[in-house]
Design a protein around this motif. Structure first.
Motif, PDB file in Angstrom:
ATOM      1  N   LYS A  38      40.894  43.818  49.313  1.00 21.22           N
ATOM      2  CA  LYS A  38      40.373  42.539  48.838  1.00 21.22           C
ATOM      3  C   LYS A  38      41.503  41.531  48.716  1.00 21.22           C
ATOM      4  O   LYS A  38      42.571  41.818  48.194  1.00 21.22           O
TER       5      LYS A  38
ATOM      6  N   ASN B 211      34.677  38.499  45.422  1.00 28.07           N
ATOM      7  CA  ASN B 211      34.420  39.825  45.999  1.00 28.07           C
ATOM      8  C   ASN B 211      35.241  40.929  45.349  1.00 28.07           C
ATOM      9  O   ASN B 211      35.258  42.047  45.840  1.00 28.07           O
ATOM     10  N   ARG B 212      35.922  40.638  44.264  1.00 25.80           N
ATOM     11  CA  ARG B 212      36.763  41.632  43.588  1.00 25.80           C
ATOM     12  C   ARG B 212      35.982  42.252  42.431  1.00 25.80           C
ATOM     13  O   ARG B 212      36.092  41.869  41.286  1.00 25.80           O
ATOM     14  N   ARG B 213      35.158  43.242  42.759  1.00 27.50           N
ATOM     15  CA  ARG B 213      34.270  43.871  41.776  1.00 27.50           C
ATOM     16  C   ARG B 213      35.058  44.562  40.651  1.00 27.50           C
ATOM     17  O   ARG B 213      34.646  44.541  39.502  1.00 27.50           O
TER      18      ARG B 213
ATOM     19  N   ARG C 159      45.241  46.959  43.123  1.00 24.06           N
ATOM     20  CA  ARG C 159      44.606  46.216  44.211  1.00 24.06           C
ATOM     21  C   ARG C 159      45.476  46.322  45.449  1.00 24.06           C
ATOM     22  O   ARG C 159      46.697  46.311  45.366  1.00 24.06           O
TER      23      ARG C 159
ATOM     24  N   MET D 169      37.985  43.702  39.413  1.00 22.40           N
ATOM     25  CA  MET D 169      38.476  42.663  38.496  1.00 22.40           C
ATOM     26  C   MET D 169      37.328  42.103  37.665  1.00 22.40           C
ATOM     27  O   MET D 169      37.490  41.854  36.459  1.00 22.40           O
TER      28      MET D 169
ATOM     29  N   ASP E  94      40.443  47.355  43.352  1.00 16.65           N
ATOM     30  CA  ASP E  94      39.886  46.587  44.459  1.00 16.65           C
ATOM     31  C   ASP E  94      40.722  46.912  45.685  1.00 16.65           C
ATOM     32  O   ASP E  94      41.899  46.567  45.752  1.00 16.65           O
TER      33      ASP E  94
ATOM     34  N   TYR F 272      44.784  48.299  36.458  1.00 23.41           N
ATOM     35  CA  TYR F 272      44.138  47.563  37.540  1.00 23.41           C
ATOM     36  C   TYR F 272      45.048  47.654  38.750  1.00 23.41           C
ATOM     37  O   TYR F 272      46.243  47.319  38.682  1.00 23.41           O
TER      38      TYR F 272
ATOM     39  N   GLY G  40      43.606  38.516  47.200  1.00 22.27           N
ATOM     40  CA  GLY G  40      43.888  38.116  45.832  1.00 22.27           C
ATOM     41  C   GLY G  40      43.622  36.645  45.576  1.00 22.27           C
ATOM     42  O   GLY G  40      43.861  36.153  44.476  1.00 22.27           O
TER      43      GLY G  40
ATOM     44  N   ILE H 180      38.092  35.662  43.148  1.00 15.21           N
ATOM     45  CA  ILE H 180      37.542  36.777  42.376  1.00 15.21           C
ATOM     46  C   ILE H 180      36.136  37.170  42.846  1.00 15.21           C
ATOM     47  O   ILE H 180      35.627  38.222  42.490  1.00 15.21           O
TER      48      ILE H 180
ATOM     49  N   SER I  35      45.393  44.626  49.393  1.00 15.51           N
ATOM     50  CA  SER I  35      44.652  43.690  50.235  1.00 15.51           C
ATOM     51  C   SER I  35      44.549  44.138  51.691  1.00 15.51           C
ATOM     52  O   SER I  35      43.592  43.806  52.367  1.00 15.51           O
TER      53      SER I  35
END
Length: 82
Positions: free
Chosen positions: A52, A59-61, A15, A63, A49, A13, A54, A57, A17
């Motif tokens: 996005k 809008n965190r597709r 991410r 996750m 993501d 995973y 942190g 959750i 931001s």
């Protein structure tokens, strides 16, 4: 069809931001791939993501997909690398 041993399979995973973040998705993926190889793990799934926050959750597709997959009894991996 190849059957994989879930005990050596892993998902990653990543991410990011903001565009100003030093650790881009590519840098994170490279570091995770090196760690997985050193640990004898096979990366079989990627969840990401980009851009996005942190803090939540909603809008965190990536996750959300990861959590749904982990809750599935047929989940093909036992390790998540972040």
């Amino acid at each position: 069809m190849t059957v994989r041993d879930p005990s050596i399979c892993a998902a990653q995973y990543v991410r990011m931001s903001t565009d100003q973040q030093d650790l881009s998705l590519a840098v994170q993926k490279d570091a995770i791939a090196a760690y997985a190889a050193a640990q004898g793990l096979t990366l079989i799934a990627t969840y990401e993501d980009e851009g996005k926050s942190g803090l939540g959750i909603k809008n965190r597709r990536g996750m959300q997909r990861l959590l749904a997959d982990v809750m599935d009894p047929a989940c093909p991996f036992r390790t998540i690398l972040v």
